[in-house]
Scaffold this motif. Structure first.
Motif, PDB file in Angstrom:
ATOM      1  N   GLN A 131      -0.905  11.173  -6.811  1.00 17.44           N
ATOM      2  CA  GLN A 131      -1.601  10.979  -5.525  1.00 17.44           C
ATOM      3  C   GLN A 131      -0.825  10.066  -4.578  1.00 17.44           C
ATOM      4  O   GLN A 131      -1.123  10.004  -3.385  1.00 17.44           O
ATOM      5  CB  GLN A 131      -3.004  10.399  -5.746  1.00 17.44           C
ATOM      6  N   VAL A 132       0.147   9.335  -5.133  1.00 17.63           N
ATOM      7  CA  VAL A 132       1.030   8.553  -4.257  1.00 17.63           C
ATOM      8  C   VAL A 132       2.450   9.127  -4.318  1.00 17.63           C
ATOM      9  O   VAL A 132       3.435   8.443  -4.018  1.00 17.63           O
ATOM     10  CB  VAL A 132       1.002   7.033  -4.562  1.00 17.63           C
ATOM     11  N   LYS A 185      -7.818  -0.380  -4.319  1.00 18.28           N
ATOM     12  CA  LYS A 185      -8.771  -1.381  -3.829  1.00 18.28           C
ATOM     13  C   LYS A 185      -9.074  -1.154  -2.351  1.00 18.28           C
ATOM     14  O   LYS A 185     -10.235  -1.167  -1.928  1.00 18.28           O
ATOM     15  CB  LYS A 185      -8.208  -2.782  -4.057  1.00 18.28           C
ATOM     16  N   ALA A 186      -8.017  -0.940  -1.569  1.00 16.99           N
ATOM     17  CA  ALA A 186      -8.196  -0.733  -0.128  1.00 16.99           C
ATOM     18  C   ALA A 186      -9.011   0.528   0.150  1.00 16.99           C
ATOM     19  O   ALA A 186      -9.793   0.584   1.102  1.00 16.99           O
ATOM     20  CB  ALA A 186      -6.833  -0.641   0.558  1.00 16.99           C
ATOM     21  N   LEU A 190       2.500   0.306 -10.472  1.00  8.23           N
ATOM     22  CA  LEU A 190       1.134  -0.043 -10.878  1.00  8.23           C
ATOM     23  C   LEU A 190       0.513  -1.063  -9.923  1.00  8.23           C
ATOM     24  O   LEU A 190      -0.666  -0.953  -9.569  1.00  8.23           O
ATOM     25  CB  LEU A 190       1.135  -0.565 -12.317  1.00  8.23           C
ATOM     26  N   ASP A 191       1.289  -2.053  -9.507  1.00  6.46           N
ATOM     27  CA  ASP A 191       0.787  -3.050  -8.549  1.00  6.46           C
ATOM     28  C   ASP A 191       0.415  -2.384  -7.227  1.00  6.46           C
ATOM     29  O   ASP A 191      -0.637  -2.672  -6.647  1.00  6.46           O
ATOM     30  CB  ASP A 191       1.838  -4.140  -8.301  1.00  6.46           C
ATOM     31  N   ASP A 192       1.276  -1.508  -6.764  1.00  4.76           N
ATOM     32  CA  ASP A 192       1.021  -0.823  -5.489  1.00  4.76           C
ATOM     33  C   ASP A 192      -0.194   0.105  -5.593  1.00  4.76           C
ATOM     34  O   ASP A 192      -1.005   0.199  -4.667  1.00  4.76           O
ATOM     35  CB  ASP A 192       2.243   0.002  -5.065  1.00  4.76           C
ATOM     36  N   MET A 193      -0.316   0.775  -6.732  1.00  4.27           N
ATOM     37  CA  MET A 193      -1.474   1.656  -6.926  1.00  4.27           C
ATOM     38  C   MET A 193      -2.776   0.847  -6.935  1.00  4.27           C
ATOM     39  O   MET A 193      -3.782   1.277  -6.369  1.00  4.27           O
ATOM     40  CB  MET A 193      -1.325   2.459  -8.223  1.00  4.27           C
ATOM     41  N   ALA A 194      -2.741  -0.340  -7.561  1.00  2.00           N
ATOM     42  CA  ALA A 194      -3.935  -1.190  -7.599  1.00  2.00           C
ATOM     43  C   ALA A 194      -4.348  -1.604  -6.184  1.00  2.00           C
ATOM     44  O   ALA A 194      -5.538  -1.562  -5.830  1.00  2.00           O
ATOM     45  CB  ALA A 194      -3.672  -2.427  -8.461  1.00  2.00           C
ATOM     46  N   MET A 251       0.851  -1.187   0.000  1.00  2.00           N
ATOM     47  CA  MET A 251       0.000   0.000   0.000  1.00  2.00           C
ATOM     48  C   MET A 251       0.891   1.243   0.000  1.00  2.00           C
ATOM     49  O   MET A 251       1.958   1.236   0.596  1.00  2.00           O
ATOM     50  CB  MET A 251      -0.828   0.040   1.281  1.00  2.00           C
ATOM     51  N   ARG A 252       0.416   2.259  -0.639  1.00  2.00           N
ATOM     52  CA  ARG A 252       1.126   3.550  -0.577  1.00  2.00           C
ATOM     53  C   ARG A 252       0.185   4.578   0.043  1.00  2.00           C
ATOM     54  O   ARG A 252      -1.040   4.466  -0.074  1.00  2.00           O
ATOM     55  CB  ARG A 252       1.551   4.002  -1.966  1.00  2.00           C
ATOM     56  N   ASP A 253       0.780   5.575   0.673  1.00  2.00           N
ATOM     57  CA  ASP A 253      -0.027   6.645   1.271  1.00  2.00           C
ATOM     58  C   ASP A 253      -0.571   7.545   0.170  1.00  2.00           C
ATOM     59  O   ASP A 253       0.144   7.871  -0.774  1.00  2.00           O
ATOM     60  CB  ASP A 253       0.822   7.480   2.229  1.00  2.00           C
ATOM     61  N   ILE A 254      -1.822   7.944   0.318  1.00  2.00           N
ATOM     62  CA  ILE A 254      -2.445   8.858  -0.645  1.00  2.00           C
ATOM     63  C   ILE A 254      -2.284  10.285  -0.122  1.00  2.00           C
ATOM     64  O   ILE A 254      -2.687  10.588   1.006  1.00  2.00           O
ATOM     65  CB  ILE A 254      -3.940   8.518  -0.837  1.00  2.00           C
ATOM     66  N   VAL A 255      -1.666  11.140  -0.934  1.00  2.00           N
ATOM     67  CA  VAL A 255      -1.479  12.521  -0.500  1.00  2.00           C
ATOM     68  C   VAL A 255      -2.834  13.215  -0.417  1.00  2.00           C
ATOM     69  O   VAL A 255      -3.770  12.888  -1.147  1.00  2.00           O
ATOM     70  CB  VAL A 255      -0.504  13.308  -1.410  1.00  2.00           C
ATOM     71  N   GLN A 256      -2.914  14.154   0.486  1.00  2.00           N
ATOM     72  CA  GLN A 256      -4.192  14.815   0.753  1.00  2.00           C
ATOM     73  C   GLN A 256      -4.192  16.269   0.299  1.00  2.00           C
ATOM     74  O   GLN A 256      -3.138  16.853   0.019  1.00  2.00           O
ATOM     75  CB  GLN A 256      -4.509  14.713   2.253  1.00  2.00           C
ATOM     76  N   GLU A 257      -5.383  16.824   0.233  1.00  2.00           N
ATOM     77  CA  GLU A 257      -5.590  18.211  -0.185  1.00  2.00           C
ATOM     78  C   GLU A 257      -4.544  19.131   0.443  1.00  2.00           C
ATOM     79  O   GLU A 257      -4.274  19.050   1.643  1.00  2.00           O
ATOM     80  CB  GLU A 257      -6.995  18.663   0.259  1.00  2.00           C
TER      81      GLU A 257
END
Ligand code: CO
Length: 158
Positions: free
Chosen positions: A51-52, A40-41, A32-36, A3-9
């Motif tokens: 975003q990552v 999903k999560a 791409l695998d990590d983004m998928a 999983m990667r952290d999603i950056v926020q506003e």
């Protein structure tokens, strides 16, 4: 996969222009695998590399149709028609939704993780998701395109 952290506003990554992918290597495959896994999560319909925290022209879309997960590298909208206006959100803007006008139909040309070129069409939600994710690659977020943001009482409980 990880999983990667999603950056926020507010994160500057969200307003940067992304560079094209030139190397179709194992690093791209891992991204791409990590983004998928991350998408999903988060139970989202799309995610873009910025975003990552990766400023490359890579995004994924999954609207739950027959195509399943679509990986788009260096995507370009080559045709669009019609319009739709509706609520749109973003994993970088939790619990915020805005009314955004988008084309009803789009045709996107892109490359897959091995560099192979393909063309894919999207209608409705899928067209909206393609436009939203490709905007991210140009440093544009949905709020900038929203006619207005929805009030809390207009948001349907998930
Ligand atoms: Co987004």
């Amino acid at each position: 996969m990880a999983m990667r952290d999603i950056v926020q506003e507010g994160d500057k990554m969200l307003s940067k222009m992304c560079r094209p992918v030139e190397k179709f290597d194992s690093k791209l495959a891992k991204l791409l695998d990590d983004m998928a896994e991350t998408l999903k999560a988060a139970e989202g319909v799309g995610l873009a590399a910025p975003q990552v925290g990766i400023l490359r022209r890579v995004c994924i879309v999954n609207v739950g149709d027959k195509d399943g997960l679509v990986e788009l590298v260096n995507p370009v909208i080559v045709d669009q028609s019609g319009t739709q206006s509706g609520a749109e959100g973003c994993l970088s803007f939790p619990n915020q939704y805005g009314v955004v006008e988008r084309p009803m139909f789009v045709t996107v040309k892109a490359q897959d993780r091995n560099g192979g070129e393909f063309t894919i069409k999207g209608e409705g939600l899928k067209a909206r998701a393609f436009c939203h994710e490709i905007d991210h690659l140009n440093g544009v977020v949905f709020k900038e395109r929203a006619e207005r943001m929805l009030r809390p009482d207009e948001i349907e409980p998930a």
